[in-house]
Write a protein that holds these residues in place. Sequence first.
Motif, PDB file in Angstrom:
ATOM      1  N   GLU A 135       3.955   0.780   2.376  1.00 38.14           N
ATOM      2  CA  GLU A 135       3.544  -0.040   3.517  1.00 38.14           C
ATOM      3  C   GLU A 135       3.424  -1.483   3.041  1.00 38.14           C
ATOM      4  OE1 GLU A 135       3.036   1.098   6.579  1.00 38.14           O
ATOM      5  OE2 GLU A 135       2.970   3.261   6.218  1.00 38.14           O
TER       6      GLU A 135
ATOM      7  N   GLU B   6       0.858  -1.178   0.000  1.00 40.34           N
ATOM      8  CA  GLU B   6       0.000   0.000   0.000  1.00 40.34           C
ATOM      9  C   GLU B   6       0.895   1.229   0.000  1.00 40.34           C
ATOM     10  OE1 GLU B   6      -3.919  -1.180   2.433  1.00 40.34           O
ATOM     11  OE2 GLU B   6      -2.115  -1.133   3.662  1.00 40.34           O
TER      12      GLU B   6
ATOM     13  N   GLU C 142     -11.718  -2.340   8.115  1.00 41.23           N
ATOM     14  CA  GLU C 142     -10.375  -2.873   8.345  1.00 41.23           C
ATOM     15  C   GLU C 142     -10.419  -3.740   9.588  1.00 41.23           C
ATOM     16  OE1 GLU C 142      -7.718  -2.753   6.520  1.00 41.23           O
ATOM     17  OE2 GLU C 142      -8.012  -1.011   5.234  1.00 41.23           O
TER      18      GLU C 142
ATOM     19  N   LYS D  13       1.784  -5.108   4.016  1.00 45.22           N
ATOM     20  CA  LYS D  13       0.707  -5.680   4.828  1.00 45.22           C
ATOM     21  C   LYS D  13       0.735  -7.198   4.635  1.00 45.22           C
ATOM     22  CE  LYS D  13      -4.348  -5.380   4.711  1.00 45.22           C
ATOM     23  NZ  LYS D  13      -5.473  -4.603   4.192  1.00 45.22           N
TER      24      LYS D  13
ATOM     25  N   ARG E 236       0.001   1.780  11.234  1.00 38.82           N
ATOM     26  CA  ARG E 236      -0.554   1.637   9.891  1.00 38.82           C
ATOM     27  C   ARG E 236      -2.074   1.751   9.860  1.00 38.82           C
ATOM     28  NH1 ARG E 236      -2.040  -2.985   7.727  1.00 38.82           N
ATOM     29  NH2 ARG E 236      -0.727  -4.191   9.107  1.00 38.82           N
ATOM     30  N   ILE E 237      -2.778   1.007  10.695  1.00 39.80           N
ATOM     31  CA  ILE E 237      -4.239   0.984  10.622  1.00 39.80           C
ATOM     32  C   ILE E 237      -4.867   2.006  11.557  1.00 39.80           C
ATOM     33  CG2 ILE E 237      -6.311  -0.391  11.036  1.00 39.80           C
ATOM     34  CD1 ILE E 237      -4.801  -2.812  10.038  1.00 39.80           C
TER      35      ILE E 237
ATOM     36  N   GLU F  37      -2.465   5.914  10.400  1.00 38.92           N
ATOM     37  CA  GLU F  37      -2.249   6.356   9.027  1.00 38.92           C
ATOM     38  C   GLU F  37      -3.446   6.060   8.117  1.00 38.92           C
ATOM     39  OE1 GLU F  37       1.476   4.521   8.029  1.00 38.92           O
ATOM     40  OE2 GLU F  37       2.624   6.123   9.000  1.00 38.92           O
ATOM     41  N   LYS F  38      -3.960   4.835   8.159  1.00 36.08           N
ATOM     42  CA  LYS F  38      -5.100   4.513   7.311  1.00 36.08           C
ATOM     43  C   LYS F  38      -6.341   5.275   7.762  1.00 36.08           C
ATOM     44  CE  LYS F  38      -5.117   0.492   5.013  1.00 36.08           C
ATOM     45  NZ  LYS F  38      -5.248  -0.951   4.765  1.00 36.08           N
TER      46      LYS F  38
ATOM     47  N   VAL G 268      -8.241  -1.920   1.095  1.00 30.29           N
ATOM     48  CA  VAL G 268      -9.080  -2.040   2.287  1.00 30.29           C
ATOM     49  C   VAL G 268      -9.567  -3.475   2.427  1.00 30.29           C
ATOM     50  CG1 VAL G 268      -9.773   0.378   2.165  1.00 30.29           C
ATOM     51  CG2 VAL G 268     -11.217  -1.349   1.100  1.00 30.29           C
TER      52      VAL G 268
ATOM     53  N   TYR H  70      -8.337   7.678   5.275  1.00 30.78           N
ATOM     54  CA  TYR H  70      -9.756   7.464   4.974  1.00 30.78           C
ATOM     55  C   TYR H  70     -10.577   8.708   5.283  1.00 30.78           C
ATOM     56  CZ  TYR H  70      -8.436   2.519   4.735  1.00 30.78           C
ATOM     57  OH  TYR H  70      -7.848   1.327   4.412  1.00 30.78           O
TER      58      TYR H  70
ATOM     59  N   ALA I 222      -4.686   2.365  -0.977  1.00 29.25           N
ATOM     60  CA  ALA I 222      -4.924   1.449   0.141  1.00 29.25           C
ATOM     61  C   ALA I 222      -5.767   0.282  -0.339  1.00 29.25           C
ATOM     62  CB  ALA I 222      -5.652   2.176   1.277  1.00 29.25           C
TER      63      ALA I 222
ATOM     64  N   ILE J 255       0.611   4.757   1.690  1.00 33.19           N
ATOM     65  CA  ILE J 255      -0.143   5.564   2.642  1.00 33.19           C
ATOM     66  C   ILE J 255       0.749   6.696   3.147  1.00 33.19           C
ATOM     67  CG2 ILE J 255      -1.479   5.552   4.795  1.00 33.19           C
ATOM     68  CD1 ILE J 255      -2.715   3.722   2.750  1.00 33.19           C
TER      69      ILE J 255
END
Length: 182
Positions: free
Chosen positions: A27, A20, A101, A29, A112-113, A116-117, A74, A121, A72, A22
């Motif tokens: 990133e 990803e 997520e 994952k 990350r989640i 940042e995500k 998702v 979003y 991203a 971001i």
Amino acid sequence: MPLDDFEALERGAPETVTLEFITGKLEVKPVPDGDHGAIFMWVLRQCMQQRPELALYPQRGLEVERCRAGRARVDGALAPVGTFAGAGEWADPAGVLMVLEMTSHDSDTNLRIRREKRDGYAAAGFPVFLLIDRDRHALTVYSQPEYGRYRLDLAFAYGTTVEIPDPGGITLDTEPLKDFAA
């Protein structure tokens, strides 16, 4: 890293990871585990039963952040049926009502989640971001994006009933999630 370079790198990535882009950085994952998939299917069934005019698209690549400068993948994108017909690998997020997520058991989940995500979003204007936090045994519902941040974030322990606000408009009885708590 330029966006074109990221997209070329992502196309050549091995199947054991998902890449990803971001907040301007690459990133990595991990591929989801079996519980991750089972939880996704549980949410999918709830969405199909309560909102049959919508689909929960798994592992959807979306253009996120301001000016859609991020990418991203998702865990789930709730949108009207047919929203992504004809879309490429990285789709315009218009029409997405909620992103989903689930945390993975990796060292960078918090950054990350949870940060940042979430911020990407909100900047993209997703009306609702549902985070199923497997480490904390809780769900967090982020809503009302404004100025790149979510104005509301409400956390619920597994076992409670969670009302996803419109435009998601579903109710989750999260008792079954206790089966996935270790």
